[in-house]
Design a protein around this motif. Structure first.
Motif, PDB file in Angstrom:
ATOM      1  N   UNK A 233       0.845  -1.187   0.000  1.00 40.96           N
ATOM      2  CA  UNK A 233       0.000   0.000   0.000  1.00 40.96           C
ATOM      3  C   UNK A 233       0.883   1.241   0.000  1.00 40.96           C
ATOM      4  N   UNK A 234       0.302   2.390  -0.251  1.00 35.82           N
ATOM      5  CA  UNK A 234       1.048   3.651  -0.243  1.00 35.82           C
ATOM      6  C   UNK A 234       0.216   4.753   0.387  1.00 35.82           C
ATOM      7  N   UNK A 235       0.902   5.708   0.996  1.00 34.53           N
ATOM      8  CA  UNK A 235       0.225   6.847   1.625  1.00 34.53           C
ATOM      9  C   UNK A 235       0.228   8.079   0.723  1.00 34.53           C
ATOM     10  N   UNK A 236       0.921   7.983  -0.431  1.00 33.55           N
ATOM     11  CA  UNK A 236       0.951   9.003  -1.474  1.00 33.55           C
ATOM     12  C   UNK A 236       1.983  10.097  -1.236  1.00 33.55           C
ATOM     13  N   UNK A 237       2.371  10.364   0.007  1.00 28.26           N
ATOM     14  CA  UNK A 237       3.373  11.404   0.251  1.00 28.26           C
ATOM     15  C   UNK A 237       4.009  11.175   1.611  1.00 28.26           C
ATOM     16  N   UNK A 238       5.146  11.814   1.820  1.00 23.50           N
ATOM     17  CA  UNK A 238       5.847  11.671   3.094  1.00 23.50           C
ATOM     18  C   UNK A 238       4.960  12.084   4.261  1.00 23.50           C
ATOM     19  N   UNK A 239       4.177  13.148   4.082  1.00 25.41           N
ATOM     20  CA  UNK A 239       3.336  13.656   5.159  1.00 25.41           C
ATOM     21  C   UNK A 239       1.983  12.956   5.216  1.00 25.41           C
ATOM     22  N   UNK A 240       1.774  11.945   4.362  1.00 25.62           N
ATOM     23  CA  UNK A 240       0.498  11.237   4.352  1.00 25.62           C
ATOM     24  C   UNK A 240       0.336  10.226   5.468  1.00 25.62           C
ATOM     25  N   UNK A 241       1.375  10.049   6.274  1.00 22.65           N
ATOM     26  CA  UNK A 241       1.311   9.097   7.383  1.00 22.65           C
ATOM     27  C   UNK A 241       0.514   9.730   8.521  1.00 22.65           C
ATOM     28  N   UNK A 242      -0.739   9.272   8.699  1.00 22.46           N
ATOM     29  CA  UNK A 242      -1.606   9.857   9.714  1.00 22.46           C
ATOM     30  C   UNK A 242      -2.460   8.783  10.366  1.00 22.46           C
TER      31      UNK A 242
END
Length: 211
Positions: A141-150
């Motif tokens: 899976x992917x969060x799409x961006x570095x700051x997408x980890x939430x």
């Protein structure tokens, strides 16, 4: 989304050339990779659409990007094409007034079809595709961006075993700082891969660049 899935694009060409027809088609089908052509006549490359589909099979949005069919690298400069489907729908007046995007994990819909698999979490969709091709025992899976980890975006990972593969440098530092409280609140076991820190000196490189 369904109308875009049958359309070819340069990114799909690269997938087939790199991994072979069978593996590439599995990735294209599993991740609902769409295709299209930009309206702008200065952009010659066809674009890929990476659709976000959640665990309930709701389509949230799609990220639009174009890639070189030979190298698989994102096209940059004046021929770069980056956008979001929901933004285009807003411009066309398709979405109702007051509609707000809530993003989900890229590939989140695959969690139900791989209920016991270890989850590999990367930053970008392309990295998830490469990981799925070469290490298919995990669900990528992917969060799409570095700051997408939430916390909200990672809630579907409750009860799962997760390996995080952040990009080299700032990505590793940011995810190292943020992941512990998120995992504790959501409720999943995790490990943070240090592979990129020891195998790459390029700031922002991801595991896909090495693999």
């Amino acid at each position: 989304m369904e109308r875009t899935l049958w359309r070819d694009c340069d990114y799909k060409v690269w997938l087939r050339a790199t991994f072979g027809e069978g593996v590439a088609q599995r990735i294209i089908s599993d991740y609902y990779i769409g295709g299209g052509e930009a309206d702008d006549p200065t952009i010659s490359a066809t674009y890929a659409i990476f659709w976000q589909v959640d665990s309930n099979n709701n389509v949230r949005t799609g990220k639009i990007m174009n890639y070189d069919p030979t190298t698989g690298k994102r096209i940059k400069g004046k021929e770069a094409y980056v956008g979001w489907v929901h933004s285009l729908m807003r411009q066309e007046g398709v979405l109702p007034e007051g509609w707000n995007l809530v993003q989900c994990l890229y590939g989140e819909h695959l969690l139900k079809t791989h209920p016991t698999a270890i989850v590999a979490l990367a930053e970008g969709p392309k990295t998830a595709h490469i990981g799925s091709a070469l290490m298919p025992d995990m669900v990528w899976l992917a969060v799409d961006s570095m700051m997408g980890l939430s916390t909200e975006r990672l809630r579907p990972l409750q009860g799962r075993k997760v390996i995080l593969f952040p990009d080299q440098g700032k990505g590793f530092e940011e995810w190292s700082r943020r992941i512990a409280p998120i995992a504790a609140e959501v409720g999943f076991n995790y490990s943070l891969s240090t592979f990129m820190e020891s195998h790459s000196s390029g700031q922002g490189d991801d595991i896909g660049d090495i693999l």
